[in-house]
Design an enzyme around this catalytic site. Sequence first.
Site, PDB file in Angstrom:
ATOM      1  N   HIS A  17      96.866   5.558 -10.870  1.00 10.60           N
ATOM      2  CA  HIS A  17      96.323   5.924 -12.194  1.00 10.60           C
ATOM      3  C   HIS A  17      97.265   5.447 -13.299  1.00 10.60           C
ATOM      4  CE1 HIS A  17      94.480   9.509  -9.867  1.00 10.60           C
ATOM      5  NE2 HIS A  17      93.461   8.756 -10.222  1.00 10.60           N
ATOM      6  N   LYS A  41      84.106  21.043  -7.481  1.00 11.11           N
ATOM      7  CA  LYS A  41      85.282  20.862  -6.629  1.00 11.11           C
ATOM      8  C   LYS A  41      86.264  21.993  -6.907  1.00 11.11           C
ATOM      9  CE  LYS A  41      85.504  15.787  -6.734  1.00 11.11           C
ATOM     10  NZ  LYS A  41      86.405  14.689  -7.143  1.00 11.11           N
ATOM     11  N   ARG A  90      89.391  -0.125  -6.651  1.00  5.23           N
ATOM     12  CA  ARG A  90      90.465  -0.415  -5.710  1.00  5.23           C
ATOM     13  C   ARG A  90      89.958  -1.276  -4.564  1.00  5.23           C
ATOM     14  NH1 ARG A  90      91.562   5.813  -4.852  1.00  5.23           N
ATOM     15  NH2 ARG A  90      89.309   5.554  -4.785  1.00  5.23           N
ATOM     16  N   SER A 128      94.274  10.299  -4.806  1.00  8.13           N
ATOM     17  CA  SER A 128      94.829  11.660  -4.945  1.00  8.13           C
ATOM     18  C   SER A 128      94.599  12.440  -3.660  1.00  8.13           C
ATOM     19  CB  SER A 128      94.162  12.389  -6.109  1.00  8.13           C
ATOM     20  OG  SER A 128      94.369  11.699  -7.306  1.00  8.13           O
TER      21      SER A 128
HETATM   22  O1  PNS Z   1      88.496  10.840 -10.468  1.00  8.85           O
HETATM   23  P1  PNS Z   1      87.043  10.981 -10.134  1.00  8.85           P
HETATM   24  O2  PNS Z   1      86.784  12.324  -9.471  1.00  8.85           O
HETATM   25  O3  PNS Z   1      86.520   9.830  -9.332  1.00  8.85           O
HETATM   26  O4  PNS Z   1      86.254  10.977 -11.547  1.00  8.85           O
HETATM   27  C1  PNS Z   1      84.860  11.137 -11.601  1.00  8.85           C
HETATM   28  C2  PNS Z   1      84.377  11.320 -13.049  1.00  8.85           C
HETATM   29  C3  PNS Z   1      85.143  12.438 -13.737  1.00  8.85           C
HETATM   30  C4  PNS Z   1      84.587  10.051 -13.819  1.00  8.85           C
HETATM   31  C5  PNS Z   1      82.853  11.640 -12.987  1.00  8.85           C
HETATM   32  O5  PNS Z   1      82.636  12.665 -12.084  1.00  8.85           O
HETATM   33  C6  PNS Z   1      82.289  12.045 -14.347  1.00  8.85           C
HETATM   34  O6  PNS Z   1      82.201  11.272 -15.256  1.00  8.85           O
HETATM   35  N1  PNS Z   1      81.840  13.329 -14.451  1.00  8.85           N
HETATM   36  C7  PNS Z   1      81.271  13.880 -15.656  1.00  8.85           C
HETATM   37  C8  PNS Z   1      79.817  14.271 -15.436  1.00  8.85           C
HETATM   38  C9  PNS Z   1      78.882  13.117 -15.736  1.00  8.85           C
HETATM   39  O7  PNS Z   1      78.863  12.569 -16.815  1.00  8.85           O
HETATM   40  N2  PNS Z   1      78.051  12.747 -14.741  1.00  8.85           N
HETATM   41  C10 PNS Z   1      77.049  11.709 -14.874  1.00  8.85           C
HETATM   42  C11 PNS Z   1      77.641  10.319 -14.839  1.00  8.85           C
HETATM   43  S1  PNS Z   1      77.460   9.590 -13.291  1.00  8.85           S
END
Ligand code: PNS
Length: 165
Positions: A17, A41, A90, A128
């Site tokens: 990150h 989560k 990645r 993570s």
């Molecule tokens: O680090 P991560 O867990 O891969 O991040 C995921 C994240 C936070 C980018 C994604 O879950 C997110 O944007 N969540 C917010 C809810 C949302 O907007 N969902 C619809 C878009 S697909």
Amino acid sequence: MKLAVYPGSFDPVTNGHVDLIERSCRIFDRVLVAVLINTEKSPHFTVEERIGMLREIFRRNPKVKVKSFSGLLVDFLRKEKTNIVVRGLRVVSDFEFEFQMALMNRRLDREVETVFLTPREDLSYLSSRLVKEVHRLGGDVSGLVPSLVHRALEQKLPNGKPGKS
Ligand code: PNS
């Protein structure tokens, strides 16, 4: 002024990150790291702890700001008056989920653009989830996370090394 939002769980922030945020700083004027307040989560670190670690790591970088968000990412982008999302790609297996998210976000808001960056190749296997698992089972994660994250892991998660609880 180009502002990019880098959203994620950051539970905890890894060197992957950090690498991505530094790369983003070379492209955009400002980078806003957006820490998701996970409702489904159950994170190991609270959102305050995750934000605290990120702020400490980037305290000398005036381009980087850290905030939490909940709800839809597109709503957060509107609130912050930007349409740029940065995400890391990645390995090939990331692609499907990232592609779906990028297209869903664009469907929710036509203005949204997702920019994919690739991390340093020696960090491309890092996540993570793996860091937490390896640490919990007694493996050495120094070099994979910033030292303050390593210390926080030592305090928070029991490490399976002999002689440690
Ligand atoms: O680090 P991560 O867990 O891969 O991040 C995921 C994240 C936070 C980018 C994604 O879950 C997110 O944007 N969540 C917010 C809810 C949302 O907007 N969902 C619809 C878009 S697909």
